[in-house]
Design an enzyme around this catalytic site. Structure first.
Site, PDB file in Angstrom:
ATOM      1  N   GLY A   8     -32.432  36.757 -21.353  1.00 51.26           N
ATOM      2  CA  GLY A   8     -32.152  35.325 -21.450  1.00 51.26           C
ATOM      3  C   GLY A   8     -33.452  34.531 -21.476  1.00 51.26           C
ATOM      4  N   GLY A  11     -33.633  30.707 -22.608  1.00 52.57           N
ATOM      5  CA  GLY A  11     -32.778  29.715 -21.930  1.00 52.57           C
ATOM      6  C   GLY A  11     -33.582  28.749 -21.080  1.00 52.57           C
ATOM      7  CD  GLN A  12     -32.173  24.186 -17.024  1.00 53.65           C
ATOM      8  OE1 GLN A  12     -31.223  24.826 -16.583  1.00 53.65           O
ATOM      9  NE2 GLN A  12     -32.456  22.960 -16.650  1.00 53.65           N
ATOM     10  CB  ILE A  35     -28.495  37.371 -27.828  1.00 58.32           C
ATOM     11  CG1 ILE A  35     -28.392  35.880 -27.555  1.00 58.32           C
ATOM     12  CG2 ILE A  35     -28.221  38.194 -26.584  1.00 58.32           C
ATOM     13  CD1 ILE A  35     -27.001  35.430 -27.126  1.00 58.32           C
ATOM     14  CE1 TYR A 143     -23.060  27.909 -11.366  1.00 62.37           C
ATOM     15  CE2 TYR A 143     -23.335  29.120 -13.404  1.00 62.37           C
ATOM     16  CZ  TYR A 143     -23.865  28.497 -12.297  1.00 62.37           C
ATOM     17  OH  TYR A 143     -25.234  28.473 -12.129  1.00 62.37           O
ATOM     18  CE  LYS A 147     -24.896  32.084 -11.656  1.00 57.38           C
ATOM     19  NZ  LYS A 147     -25.932  32.947 -12.276  1.00 57.38           N
TER      20      LYS A 147
HETATM   21  C1  VAH Z   1     -25.109  23.962 -13.433  1.00 51.81           C
HETATM   22  N1  VAH Z   1     -27.528  23.667 -13.570  1.00 51.81           N
HETATM   23  O1  VAH Z   1     -25.038  22.766 -13.199  1.00 51.81           O
HETATM   24  C2  VAH Z   1     -26.476  24.647 -13.300  1.00 51.81           C
HETATM   25  C3  VAH Z   1     -26.680  25.166 -11.913  1.00 51.81           C
HETATM   26  C4  VAH Z   1     -26.670  24.653  -9.489  1.00 51.81           C
HETATM   27  C5  VAH Z   1     -26.383  24.145 -10.848  1.00 51.81           C
HETATM   28  O2  VAH Z   1     -25.989  26.312 -11.678  1.00 51.81           O
HETATM   29  O3  VAH Z   1     -24.164  24.634 -13.756  1.00 51.81           O
END
Ligand code: VAH
Length: 317
Positions: A8, A11-12, A35, A143, A147
């Site tokens: 990655g 990415g950011q 990728i 998300y 995690k």
């Molecule tokens: C988001 N910038 O907002 C990411 C991050 C803690 C925030 O995981 O999804």
């Protein structure tokens, strides 16, 4: 000398982390994994080797790891919170199936692995103020669920196979280099772009909504310092709370106005982003990171604001 693969890398976080790792370990020792369609460009392409490294393709990862004699993997492949809610199955495929492929490569090649977790790994019934290192984690976003799962699978591979897995729970990361891609905390980046461009900022997060935030240089410092830490000092591994500052929209707005007095902001709350933000901590307790590997942020809101505006004025104007 380490041989590092950054998955990655465009990415950011990955784009800046790859550059920082190359400064520390030498360009030839850091492979920029990407990728197709997200190829490295400019300094990222010229500063060292790059390779296609799709986390959903385990065989491809094995080939890259053996070709470059990889001993450390930074896994930055993930969908951010808002995009993940729109594509939950893909979020799981990248975040969990992808991590499983990485951990298998790490087990066979004796690689250390860094996979960031997030404040998103906490949920609405987690203590919001001074969120403890060890506490309840029942997030209601895919998300957050992914995690927490990355934390658990990474700990599993450490305890069962001895794979050197480490992670931090990142706050919202703020950067002037690579724009964010679909996160709940993105407003804290977008507001600086609007201010420097002389535009009115329309804030999608409600006044008074506190979230942990961190300037990207501190985020990079946290990741690299943890991976270089003495393993005998680590009581925790996946994942450490790391904090730098906590603010609500009106606070960052007021700080920017000190530098750009005519800057204007209005609110137009995004229901999805607001509901996610309200489920996350107001401020985390990062004492475990401070005691186990000497974590200490360098930037607060005033110093970050000064640097962001200076750098964006060069980049945009
Ligand atoms: C988001 N910038 O907002 C990411 C991050 C803690 C925030 O995981 O999804």
């Amino acid at each position: 000398m380490k041989n590092i693969l950054v998955i990655g890398s465009t990415g950011q976080i990955g784009s800046e982390l790859t550059t920082e790792l190359r400064k520390r370990y030498g360009g030839d020792h850091v492979v920029a994994g990407y990728i197709p369609g997200a190829e490295p460009k400019g300094e990222l392409a010229e500063g060292g080797p790059s390779a296609i490294a799709d986390v959903t393709n385990g065989e491809q990862l094995k080939e890259v790891a053996s070709k470059y004699h990889i001993d450390t993997i930074y896994n930055l492949a993930a969908l951010l919170s808002v995009v993940a809610e729109q594509k939950p199955r893909l979020a799981w495929r990248i975040g969990i199936d992808g991590l499983w492929n990485i951990l298998e490569v790490a087990r066979e090649n004796k690689c250390a692995v860094f996979t960031p977790s997030s404040i998103g790994s906490f949920g609405p019934n987690t203590p919001h103020v001074g969120t403890p290192q060890d506490t309840i984690q029942r997030p209601r976003t895919i998300y957050g669920v992914s995690k927490v799962t990355t934390e658990l699978i990474s700990d599993y591979y450490f305890h069962k196979y001895g794979v050197d897995t480490r992670a931090v729970r990142f706050p919202g990361l703020i950067s002037y280099v690579t724009p964010p891609g679909g996160g709940t905390t993105d407003y804290a980046v977008d507001i600086y772009y609007a201010a420097v461009r002389g535009e009115k900022f329309v804030c999608p997060i409600k006044e008074g909504t506190l979230m942990d935030m961190m300037y990207m240089p501190d985020g990079l410092h946290a990741a690299i310092s943890l991976m270089e830490a003495d393993p005998s000092r680590l009581i925790h591994r996946n994942a450490f709370n790391v904090a730098a500052m906590s603010f609500a929209p009106e606070t960052i707005y007021a700080e920017i106005k000190k530098v750009i007095p005519d800057f204007q902001m209005v609110y137009d709350v995004d229901p999805l982003k607001q509901s996610i933000a309200e489920s996350w901590p107001d401020s985390m307790d990062d004492s475990a990171a401070r005691s186990e590997w000497d974590w200490k942020p360098q930037y607060d809101l005033p110093t970050m604001t000064k640097d962001m505006i200076e750098k964006l004025r060069v980049k945009l104007l």
